[in-house]
Design a protein around this motif. Structure first.
Motif: not given
Length: 413
Positions: A300-307
């Protein structure tokens, strides 16, 4: 003791024989009631054979479906549909004359004692279709029409794309048919699918639910085909709670990181806030690791965001430490002098970046300060100017990065 054991065995044999005689005597096909009718219908009946006299004859099964719950598990991508099933077909071996049984035109039979179609999910997740047959009752009419109503669950694998989680939308397919009866021996007709009950479930919104009839070849005779049904379900996740718990905190974290770059590099709050942001990001990522499967090429893009937020916070901490070291430096390279001279000439750069450096103030400080101290102070001011300039560049760079991340996420909102 031996005589007592023989006596117990004798009593057990008498009890068993009595029960068997009772069961045998309870079924009398000559009785003109429901019990006699059941005995007459089920005598010499084979529940494993299709109810046809000629093996080429087709059994037509009409089916209706009312889904009551649809769920797509995030951990294993398993689609599960719990539904009310309504089926009816004609069994030529279950016909009788109502007049013979005092006008009795319908009777309820145990479904495990008669033939029923094995309508199952044609996937690796399918279960035994006859597993719950012993707990179901079939209504049999005098014309041979058999009606069956029951609740069951169909499972299938659905390859979910969670790129835009929690605003994700998935198209899943469920194939229904008979695994035992192929070819023209069984004709399945899905008359209706009522989805009003599950339009808005607890986790998913059913945007579309379309059944399609697929005509398949058996691989045997050239013209031998059979029908199975493909249910295409479009699911959209309810995202309001996830927006509150994940999306809005992510926006807040981005704002905090950008605001920290406007704090003085010597401010202790700068390190504290960045450390707190990294801790929060790691907690979110740990939760995501339990929420989503480890496989898949498109997280998910949200996971990439927090990464990426962890990486940006780490860069800010490293640059803060380096900046503090530079501010205590008593020497400066030639490129720093050339950069400050260039920026002093381009006043609009200082204006746009909100960098305040005054040549008159520097000259006044140099006159009031002894020569060695004046030189050190001037070097520190130049380093401070560079550090502030670098912070502004990082602010612009990270602002563009976050805008890019938000724009990638925007199509799903």
């Amino acid at each position: 003791m031996i005589l007592l054991n023989y006596f117990y065995i004798f009593l057990i044999c008498i009890t068993i024989s009595g029960v068997l005689c009772k069961e045998e005597s309870s079924c009398n096909e000559n009785e003109l009631n429901a019990n006699g009718l059941k005995c007459s219908l089920l005598k010499d009946y084979d529940p494993l054979e299709r109810p046809v006299k000629n093996y080429k004859d087709v059994v037509h099964v009409n089916m209706r479906m009312i889904p009551v719950e649809i769920n797509l598990a995030d951990q294993n991508d398993q689609l599960t549909i719990t539904a009310w099933m309504f089926m009816n077909w004609t069994d030529i071996f279950l016909k009788w004359e109502p007049k013979r049984y005092n006008g009795l035109d319908a009777v309820m039979l145990d479904c495990s004692s008669i033939w029923i179609p094995d309508i199952i999910s044609l996937s690796i997740l399918a279960e035994d279709p006859y597993e719950s047959a012993a707990h179901m009752l079939c209504k049999v009419e005098s014309s041979g029409n058999v009606s069956l109503q029951y609740t069951t669950s169909f499972s299938s694998y659905c390859s979910a794309d969670r790129t835009y989680w929690p605003f994700d939308e998935h198209t899943c397919n469920l194939h229904l048919g008979s695994r035992q009866f192929l070819g023209p021996s069984l004709d399945i007709s899905l008359e209706d699918v009522m989805t009003d009950v599950v339009k808005n479930g607890k986790e998913w919104q059913v945007k579309d639910f379309d059944p399609y009839a697929l005509v398949m070849k058996t691989g045997g005779h050239e013209n031998e085909t059979y029908t199975r049904w493909k249910l295409q379900i479009v699911l959209k996740r309810h995202s309001s709670v996830y927006q509150t718990t994940f999306v809005f905190p992510g926006i807040g974290i981005a704002i905090i990181i950008l605001a920290v770059l406007w704090l003085d590099v010597l401010s202790p709050e700068r390190i504290y806030m960045l450390s707190l942001v990294i801790f929060n990001d790691i907690m979110f990522l740990e939760y995501f690791s339990f929420l989503f499967p480890s496989g898949g090429s498109r997280p998910p893009l949200l996971v990439k965001f927090f990464r990426d937020s962890v990486a940006i916070s780490g860069i800010c901490i490293v640059t803060t430490i380096i900046s503090r070291i530079l501010l205590n430096s008593k020497s400066k390279p030639d490129w720093l002098t050339a950069l400050i001279r260039l920026l002093n000439e381009k006043t609009y750069i200082k204006t746009y970046l909100l960098i305040d450096i005054s040549e008159n103030a520097e000259a006044k400080d140099a006159e009031e300060t002894p020569a060695p101290l004046s030189l050190v102070t001037q070097i520190q001011k130049e380093w401070r100017f560079f550090v502030t300039f670098f912070d502004r560049l990082l602010f612009i760079l990270f602002t563009l990065v976050y805008l890019y991340l938000f724009l990638k996420f925007y199509p799903a909102i």
